[in-house]
Design a protein around this motif. Sequence first.
Motif, PDB file in Angstrom:
ATOM      1  N   ASP A   5      78.566  50.186  58.922  1.00  0.00           N
ATOM      2  CA  ASP A   5      77.504  50.489  59.871  1.00  0.00           C
ATOM      3  C   ASP A   5      76.196  49.873  59.377  1.00  0.00           C
ATOM      4  OD1 ASP A   5      75.765  51.410  61.697  1.00  0.00           O
ATOM      5  OD2 ASP A   5      76.173  53.541  61.389  1.00  0.00           O
ATOM      6  N   ALA A   6      75.846  48.720  59.925  1.00  0.00           N
ATOM      7  CA  ALA A   6      74.636  48.013  59.485  1.00  0.00           C
ATOM      8  C   ALA A   6      73.497  48.170  60.487  1.00  0.00           C
ATOM      9  CB  ALA A   6      74.950  46.536  59.260  1.00  0.00           C
ATOM     10  N   ARG A   7      73.643  49.138  61.381  1.00  0.00           N
ATOM     11  CA  ARG A   7      72.571  49.344  62.359  1.00  0.00           C
ATOM     12  C   ARG A   7      71.307  49.851  61.665  1.00  0.00           C
ATOM     13  NH1 ARG A   7      75.892  52.984  66.520  1.00  0.00           N
ATOM     14  NH2 ARG A   7      76.506  53.789  64.492  1.00  0.00           N
ATOM     15  N   LEU A   9      69.298  48.325  59.669  1.00  0.00           N
ATOM     16  CA  LEU A   9      68.989  47.768  58.354  1.00  0.00           C
ATOM     17  C   LEU A   9      68.252  46.439  58.484  1.00  0.00           C
ATOM     18  CD1 LEU A   9      72.330  48.521  56.474  1.00  0.00           C
ATOM     19  CD2 LEU A   9      70.135  49.688  56.217  1.00  0.00           C
ATOM     20  N   CYS A  11      67.032  42.566  57.425  1.00  0.00           N
ATOM     21  CA  CYS A  11      67.634  41.349  56.868  1.00  0.00           C
ATOM     22  C   CYS A  11      67.501  41.406  55.361  1.00  0.00           C
ATOM     23  CB  CYS A  11      66.877  40.100  57.319  1.00  0.00           C
ATOM     24  SG  CYS A  11      67.329  39.519  58.935  1.00  0.00           S
ATOM     25  N   PRO A  12      68.459  40.944  54.606  1.00  0.00           N
ATOM     26  CA  PRO A  12      69.776  40.458  55.005  1.00  0.00           C
ATOM     27  C   PRO A  12      70.853  41.489  54.749  1.00  0.00           C
ATOM     28  CG  PRO A  12      69.324  39.779  52.767  1.00  0.00           C
ATOM     29  CD  PRO A  12      68.243  40.753  53.159  1.00  0.00           C
ATOM     30  N   GLN A  13      70.496  42.780  54.790  1.00  0.00           N
ATOM     31  CA  GLN A  13      71.465  43.795  54.367  1.00  0.00           C
ATOM     32  C   GLN A  13      72.758  43.783  55.183  1.00  0.00           C
ATOM     33  OE1 GLN A  13      69.537  47.674  53.368  1.00  0.00           O
ATOM     34  NE2 GLN A  13      67.688  46.474  53.547  1.00  0.00           N
ATOM     35  N   VAL A  15      74.341  41.257  56.271  1.00  0.00           N
ATOM     36  CA  VAL A  15      75.156  40.191  55.686  1.00  0.00           C
ATOM     37  C   VAL A  15      75.664  40.596  54.299  1.00  0.00           C
ATOM     38  CG1 VAL A  15      75.098  37.822  54.805  1.00  0.00           C
ATOM     39  CG2 VAL A  15      74.068  38.351  57.016  1.00  0.00           C
ATOM     40  N   VAL A  16      74.786  41.225  53.507  1.00  0.00           N
ATOM     41  CA  VAL A  16      75.188  41.651  52.162  1.00  0.00           C
ATOM     42  C   VAL A  16      76.342  42.648  52.246  1.00  0.00           C
ATOM     43  CG1 VAL A  16      74.428  42.923  50.119  1.00  0.00           C
ATOM     44  CG2 VAL A  16      72.923  41.219  51.146  1.00  0.00           C
ATOM     45  N   LEU A  17      76.265  43.597  53.177  1.00  0.00           N
ATOM     46  CA  LEU A  17      77.331  44.602  53.325  1.00  0.00           C
ATOM     47  C   LEU A  17      78.626  43.959  53.807  1.00  0.00           C
ATOM     48  CD1 LEU A  17      75.387  47.630  54.879  1.00  0.00           C
ATOM     49  CD2 LEU A  17      76.062  47.269  52.504  1.00  0.00           C
ATOM     50  N   LYS A  20      80.168  42.150  50.894  1.00  0.00           N
ATOM     51  CA  LYS A  20      80.784  43.107  49.976  1.00  0.00           C
ATOM     52  C   LYS A  20      82.158  43.539  50.497  1.00  0.00           C
ATOM     53  CE  LYS A  20      77.790  45.651  47.524  1.00  0.00           C
ATOM     54  NZ  LYS A  20      76.728  46.666  47.437  1.00  0.00           N
ATOM     55  N   SER A  21      82.242  43.804  51.805  1.00  0.00           N
ATOM     56  CA  SER A  21      83.510  44.226  52.387  1.00  0.00           C
ATOM     57  C   SER A  21      84.555  43.110  52.324  1.00  0.00           C
ATOM     58  CB  SER A  21      83.305  44.646  53.845  1.00  0.00           C
ATOM     59  OG  SER A  21      82.583  45.853  53.870  1.00  0.00           O
ATOM     60  N   GLU A  24      85.992  43.014  48.967  1.00  0.00           N
ATOM     61  CA  GLU A  24      86.947  44.101  48.724  1.00  0.00           C
ATOM     62  C   GLU A  24      88.295  43.766  49.336  1.00  0.00           C
ATOM     63  OE1 GLU A  24      84.849  47.490  50.194  1.00  0.00           O
ATOM     64  OE2 GLU A  24      83.449  47.464  48.505  1.00  0.00           O
TER      65      GLU A  24
ATOM     66  N   LEU B 142      68.913  43.138  46.047  1.00  0.00           N
ATOM     67  CA  LEU B 142      69.686  43.212  47.297  1.00  0.00           C
ATOM     68  C   LEU B 142      71.183  43.327  47.028  1.00  0.00           C
ATOM     69  CD1 LEU B 142      67.893  40.551  49.509  1.00  0.00           C
ATOM     70  CD2 LEU B 142      68.088  42.993  49.996  1.00  0.00           C
ATOM     71  N   GLY B 149      66.315  51.850  53.623  1.00  0.00           N
ATOM     72  CA  GLY B 149      66.869  52.810  54.568  1.00  0.00           C
ATOM     73  C   GLY B 149      66.906  52.276  55.983  1.00  0.00           C
ATOM     74  N   LYS B 150      67.582  53.013  56.833  1.00  0.00           N
ATOM     75  CA  LYS B 150      67.745  52.580  58.223  1.00  0.00           C
ATOM     76  C   LYS B 150      66.494  52.901  59.027  1.00  0.00           C
ATOM     77  CE  LYS B 150      72.730  53.319  58.518  1.00  0.00           C
ATOM     78  NZ  LYS B 150      73.200  52.043  59.063  1.00  0.00           N
ATOM     79  N   LYS B 151      66.146  51.997  59.937  1.00  0.00           N
ATOM     80  CA  LYS B 151      65.095  52.368  60.881  1.00  0.00           C
ATOM     81  C   LYS B 151      65.750  53.011  62.095  1.00  0.00           C
ATOM     82  CE  LYS B 151      64.712  47.649  62.682  1.00  0.00           C
ATOM     83  NZ  LYS B 151      65.143  46.701  61.667  1.00  0.00           N
ATOM     84  N   ARG B 225      66.194  32.604  50.694  1.00  0.00           N
ATOM     85  CA  ARG B 225      67.043  33.752  50.355  1.00  0.00           C
ATOM     86  C   ARG B 225      68.501  33.498  50.749  1.00  0.00           C
ATOM     87  NH1 ARG B 225      65.807  37.969  54.362  1.00  0.00           N
ATOM     88  NH2 ARG B 225      67.294  36.713  55.496  1.00  0.00           N
ATOM     89  N   LEU B 229      71.548  33.299  48.290  1.00  0.00           N
ATOM     90  CA  LEU B 229      72.405  34.490  48.344  1.00  0.00           C
ATOM     91  C   LEU B 229      73.809  34.188  48.853  1.00  0.00           C
ATOM     92  CD1 LEU B 229      72.568  37.660  48.195  1.00  0.00           C
ATOM     93  CD2 LEU B 229      71.682  37.706  50.522  1.00  0.00           C
ATOM     94  N   GLY B 288      62.045  42.158  53.659  1.00  0.00           N
ATOM     95  CA  GLY B 288      62.968  41.589  54.642  1.00  0.00           C
ATOM     96  C   GLY B 288      62.553  40.287  55.296  1.00  0.00           C
ATOM     97  N   THR B 359      74.176  53.194  51.991  1.00  0.00           N
ATOM     98  CA  THR B 359      73.844  52.480  53.224  1.00  0.00           C
ATOM     99  C   THR B 359      75.070  52.298  54.108  1.00  0.00           C
ATOM    100  OG1 THR B 359      74.129  50.428  52.026  1.00  0.00           O
ATOM    101  CG2 THR B 359      71.892  51.228  52.289  1.00  0.00           C
ATOM    102  N   ARG B 360      76.236  52.639  53.585  1.00  0.00           N
ATOM    103  CA  ARG B 360      77.454  52.446  54.360  1.00  0.00           C
ATOM    104  C   ARG B 360      77.497  53.385  55.557  1.00  0.00           C
ATOM    105  NH1 ARG B 360      81.475  49.731  51.409  1.00  0.00           N
ATOM    106  NH2 ARG B 360      80.335  47.984  50.584  1.00  0.00           N
TER     107      ARG B 360
END
Lengths: 69, 360
Positions: A5-7, A9, A11-13, A15-17, A20-21, A24, B142, B149-151, B225, B229, B288, B359-360
């Motif tokens: 769930d990247a709602r 978040l 940039c660039p989280q 993409v980072v998540l 990571k997945s 895995e 990062l 956190g989430k907005k 970035r 990255l 960001g 954050t997941r």
Amino acid sequence: MKVVDARGLSCPQPVVLTKKSLEEGELPFVVFVDTDASKENVTRFVRSRSLSCTVQENADGSANITVGK
Amino acid sequence: MKYFFASRIGIIGAGAIIGTIAALLQYAGNPANMGICVACFLRDIAGALGLHRAGVVQYLRPEIIGMFGGAFIAALLFKDFRPSGGSSPIVRFFLGMLAMFGALVFLGCPWRAVLRLAGGDANALFGIIGLVAGISIGIFFLTRGYSLGKKQPLSKKAGWLLPVFWGVLLLLLIFQVKPLETGALFFSASGPGSLHPAVWLSLLAGLAIGIIAQRSRFCSVGAIRDAVLVKDFHLFSGLLAFLGAALVWNLLLGQFRLGFEGQPIAHTDSLWNALGMVLAGMAFVLAGGCPGRQVFLSGEGDMDAAVFVMGMLVGAGLAHNFGVAASPGGVTLAGQVTVILGIIICLILGFTNLRGGETR
């Protein structure tokens, strides 16, 4: 199916998540995003890794991106 | 059409157009190697409002108002206008302040670093090296779970505030509002703040940049970035096109002069050129995106990005009031101390906002 769930978040989280997945290794999984920019970033990243992804757009502007399979 | 500017050719086109506009703005009257500089122009706006009293850098730059307005219009047209907020606003405010401190020690935001290079100012190389280093430090956080956190989504109607804010500033400028004889608005009589084209030209240029950047997601910090990255060179190709276009136009218009000494609105202190941008780069990545991107995101209704921009505005006031900002004469002791403390604060913010799996 695993959900990332990247709602909401920055940039660039998203993409980072997603990255990571992918590392895995459990495919397929689905990424939730809520901006067009995140959608473009995640799909571009997934395709750059030679993986397929399908995008389901929701009415509220968010999208579910199913990665790999 | 909706996604044209998001394609590879689109981002290259966007970078080339923005680089062209920047070089032409210099030709039309903006300061040398400063066709567009989000940090410098926010600093000039802070000066016009009287948040600092450095007489040579006070002007209510219409480019910034236009950049916000262009992004706002494009976001409305293409259904990207989604007000949201609430992701560590106060941290973003301080990141905006710190980014401004770093940028004003180097004398420019990442856009101006590239424009200085395109004008032949070799000092900019050290700024760019610092910027890459700062961004890399940000990436360290990062990849370890850093998140503010989430907005949360807000009502569409809640997005009225920022357009009104910038609209009021535009009206203040057009009608030259000055309620007190010795008070704001302030306009420089000499120095960089006095150099500018007509208001309508700057505003139109800003609008065009805002529209293109909103559609393409042009981001100078994201460019570096993403390349570091995930080896994604999409935004980077836009940044290269920005550099290339500005360079070509500078050569054509006689605005190119290669060297270290005597460059416009620049100093030759390489160490602090680099360290200033280390600080700015870290703050941008932790928030960001580059300052331009923060302005465009705020145009899309991102209240957190708007908080960052307000932090930059206040930071500019403090930077000049406390002698943190550098000048062509060099970097002050206050500037050096602030950069070192700023880097330490960014490191602490990085470590204290690691959230692991949260954050997941």
